[in-house]
Design an enzyme around this catalytic site. Structure first.
Site, PDB file in Angstrom:
ATOM      1  N   HIS A 157     -67.751  -9.260  25.224  1.00 46.99           N
ATOM      2  CA  HIS A 157     -68.367  -8.793  26.470  1.00 46.99           C
ATOM      3  C   HIS A 157     -67.524  -9.262  27.645  1.00 46.99           C
ATOM      4  CE1 HIS A 157     -72.182  -6.932  25.322  1.00 46.99           C
ATOM      5  NE2 HIS A 157     -72.324  -7.863  24.401  1.00 46.99           N
ATOM      6  N   CYS A 215     -69.204  -4.054  22.144  1.00 47.11           N
ATOM      7  CA  CYS A 215     -70.148  -4.807  21.307  1.00 47.11           C
ATOM      8  C   CYS A 215     -70.896  -3.883  20.332  1.00 47.11           C
ATOM      9  CB  CYS A 215     -71.097  -5.626  22.172  1.00 47.11           C
ATOM     10  SG  CYS A 215     -71.877  -6.986  21.240  1.00 47.11           S
ATOM     11  N   GLU A 246     -67.061  -7.864  30.278  1.00 45.22           N
ATOM     12  CA  GLU A 246     -67.707  -7.485  31.536  1.00 45.22           C
ATOM     13  C   GLU A 246     -68.749  -8.490  32.004  1.00 45.22           C
ATOM     14  OE1 GLU A 246     -70.752  -6.142  28.571  1.00 45.22           O
ATOM     15  OE2 GLU A 246     -68.572  -6.361  28.642  1.00 45.22           O
TER      16      GLU A 246
END
Length: 313
Positions: free
Chosen positions: A234, A142, A236
């Site tokens: 993202h 990001c 994660e």
């Protein structure tokens, strides 16, 4: 295989409850293999949340990893106790003479600032420059991806007309090792106010565009040798991360849009569907396996003894 981390790190209890194997120094030292050394530059405000998210995916790889966390000493965290930072994090001065197989640079909530106005920008640039000779592969996430592109190539970010927030479909270049095993398209969360333009990547870099979405624009870029990887999403994120961001912004009076393709029927009281965890696990596994493990020099302590070290410099 397990990840090797400090057994007192708060994330250990969470990961163990999920049947994710972690080990401490004593047990790891009795395994006659060299673990991969991974450094995580955690720029997110909720340090412990991000630690757990990153470690969850790193622990899913079939290799033993030793994880160190890095913070910018030129910035004082306002949301994480100083004791936590002093116990579990290292400064750049403490790691700059070491070599790492992989580096992960997280996002940061500073998109509204020009890069040069970020209080740790000078130190961040030092890390990027150092990584060129002391890290085999760097995964930027990001804002970390945008900042890495600006530091390396002068590619700037551009303000979007509205915040991109939601779970979106993106293409996957299955011919690239980072996307081996992927379907033609995959879903991933995005949460950002700025973007990098495709024409800037084409004109200012030699990076390959590996993933693109109609709504997201650029999603994943990488150098041909995979030593640089840039992910603008993202992967994660937990199931409820976008939800927490939405209600945080709502409470702050920012009048946020409901994250797209996230809540069932856009009902913010519904539990969001989790549709990206398998792709995320595969992406992190591929990065560790193909970008790091299969290419990194074996002898980082004495890299001049390893011919592969000179092959990538």
């Amino acid at each position: 295989m397990p990840i090797k981390i400090d057994k007192k790190l708060p994330a250990v209890e969470i990961l163990s409850s999920e049947n994710i194997f972690v080990m401490d120094d004593d047990r790891a030292d009795h395994q006659d293999i060299r673990p991969l050394n991974i450094l995580v530059l955690n720029l997110m405000p909720q340090k412990m949340v991000t630690e757990t998210q990153i470690l969850r995916h790193l622990a899913n790889t079939p290799l033993q990893l030793t994880i160190d966390f890095l913070y910018m000493s030129s910035h004082q965290s306002k949301t994480t106790r100083a004791e936590h930072m002093e116990t579990f994090y290292k400064t750049f001065d403490e790691v700059k003479n070491r070599y790492f197989d992989g580096l992960i640079i997280t996002g940061a909530p500073v998109e509204h600032l020009p890069f040069e106005a970020v209080d740790y920008w000078e130190e961040f640039q030092q890390v990027i420059e150092w990584s060129k000779t002391h890290v085999f592969s760097t995964l930027h996430i990001c804002w970390g991806a945008q900042a890495g592109l600006y530091a390396r190539y002068g590619v700037d970010k551009h303000q979007m007309t509205r915040k991109l927030s939601g779970v979106y479909s993106q293409s996957a270049d299955s011919n690239n090792l980072l996307f081996r095993g992927f379907d033609d398209e995959f879903y991933a969360p995005h949460s950002r106010h700025t973007e990098v333009l495709k024409e800037d990547i084409v004109n200012l870099t030699n990076l390959e565009i590996l993933s693109y979405g109609e709504d997201t624009g650029l999603s994943v870029l990488a150098s041909r040798d995979l030593r640089e990887v840039y992910s603008f999403g993202h992967m994660e994120y937990d199931r409820d991360t976008l939800s927490k961001e939405y209600f945080r912004d709502l409470k702050a009076g920012k009048n946020p849009h409901i994250p797209e393709n996230y809540f069932k029927n856009d009902d913010v009281h519904e539990t969001p569907a989790l549709c990206w965890s398998s792709a995320a696990a595969l992406f992190f596994n591929n990065w560790i396996n193909y970008a790091v493990y299969q290419e990194t020099p074996f002898d980082w302590e004495n890299p001049e003894n390893d011919a592969s070290y000179f092959a990538y410099l």
